[in-house]
Enzyme design. Structure first.
Site, mmCIF file in Angstrom:
data_model
loop_
_atom_site.group_PDB
_atom_site.id
_atom_site.type_symbol
_atom_site.label_atom_id
_atom_site.label_comp_id
_atom_site.label_asym_id
_atom_site.label_seq_id
_atom_site.Cartn_x
_atom_site.Cartn_y
_atom_site.Cartn_z
ATOM 1 N N ASN A 226 24.088 3.900 7.783
ATOM 2 C CA ASN A 226 24.217 2.682 8.587
ATOM 3 C C ASN A 226 23.163 1.619 8.301
ATOM 4 O OD1 ASN A 226 26.283 4.165 9.642
ATOM 5 N ND2 ASN A 226 25.401 4.352 11.683
ATOM 6 N N ASP B 297 33.025 5.971 0.453
ATOM 7 C CA ASP B 297 34.249 6.671 0.833
ATOM 8 C C ASP B 297 35.214 5.692 1.504
ATOM 9 O OD1 ASP B 297 32.157 6.719 2.947
ATOM 10 O OD2 ASP B 297 33.735 7.599 4.168
ATOM 11 N N TYR C 243 19.704 6.293 5.503
ATOM 12 C CA TYR C 243 20.929 6.712 6.178
ATOM 13 C C TYR C 243 21.988 5.624 5.994
ATOM 14 C CZ TYR C 243 18.704 10.811 8.129
ATOM 15 O OH TYR C 243 18.063 12.002 8.257
ATOM 16 N N HIS D 90 31.788 11.797 3.615
ATOM 17 C CA HIS D 90 31.074 10.523 3.768
ATOM 18 C C HIS D 90 30.032 10.335 2.671
ATOM 19 C CE1 HIS D 90 30.792 7.061 6.248
ATOM 20 N NE2 HIS D 90 29.722 7.367 6.935
ATOM 21 N N TYR E 290 24.396 16.934 5.390
ATOM 22 C CA TYR E 290 25.416 15.984 4.949
ATOM 23 C C TYR E 290 25.832 16.151 3.492
ATOM 24 C CZ TYR E 290 23.982 13.552 9.191
ATOM 25 O OH TYR E 290 23.684 13.232 10.495
#
Length: 188
Positions: A67, A92, A65, A21, A16
């Site tokens: 979420n 973002d 993470y 993101h 990532y």
């Protein structure tokens, strides 16, 4: 000494690292590099501390993470006794043109799971957020691929200048306050 919690949202792991993101992580990494700070792995995140003009900025990259970002944010706010108005969440935003900046003192999660979890854990949507535009240049049905996609070579060329603006914005937030920062940076 006034303390500020600056949270960059993102996902952990090499996969990532350079994705749209992860702009929150990218901004804090850039800040740390400019100020020769080192992130240390601590409970629920990577943390670096920056002292500047009588202020302490605690930079947090949650390792929960995207979420589940709210868990780390709530923990560090409580641990460091940070007032809600001294917190800034960097994320973002698909609804803003690439590289544009919008600072707000409240608002909806706008479909962003990191902000949704933050609001759930803090039990309020009245917190400062710094939204960095990643644009919506994707075809129908490919939003996830776009958000988790890497910056294009064209975006990469412009990114460093935008990251300098982001660092200036964070310092302004701690030194001049949220209202002045909104006036100086929104729409830039």
């Amino acid at each position: 000494m006034k303390k500020f919690l600056i949270i960059g949202l993102g996902n952990i792991g090499e996969k990532y690292e350079n994705t749209r993101h992860n702009i929150g992580f990218k901004i804090l990494d850039y800040f740390a590099k400019k100020e020769t700070l080192t992130f240390e792995t601590q409970k629920l995140g990577e943390v670096a501390t920056y002292k500047f003009k009588g202020r302490t900025f605690i930079l947090l990259k949650p390792n929960t993470y995207m979420n589940l970002s709210g868990k780390a944010i709530l923990y560090w706010m409580t641990k460091e006794k940070i007032l809600l108005e001294n917190m800034l969440v960097i994320t973002d935003d698909l609804n803003l043109p690439f590289g544009s900046i919008r600072v707000k003192t409240k608002g909806s999660a706008g479909g962003h799971n990191g902000l949704k979890d933050t609001q759930d854990k803090l039990n309020t949507s009245n917190y400062n957020r710094f939204r960095f535009g990643i644009s919506d240049a994707f075809s129908k049905g490919s939003q996830v691929d776009y958000v988790l996609g890497e910056w294009t070579p064209e975006e990469d060329k412009v990114l460093n200048e935008r990251l300098d603006q982001a660092v200036a914005l964070i310092k302004s937030f701690g030194l001049a306050g949220i209202n002045t920062t909104m006036n100086l940076f929104n729409g830039k």
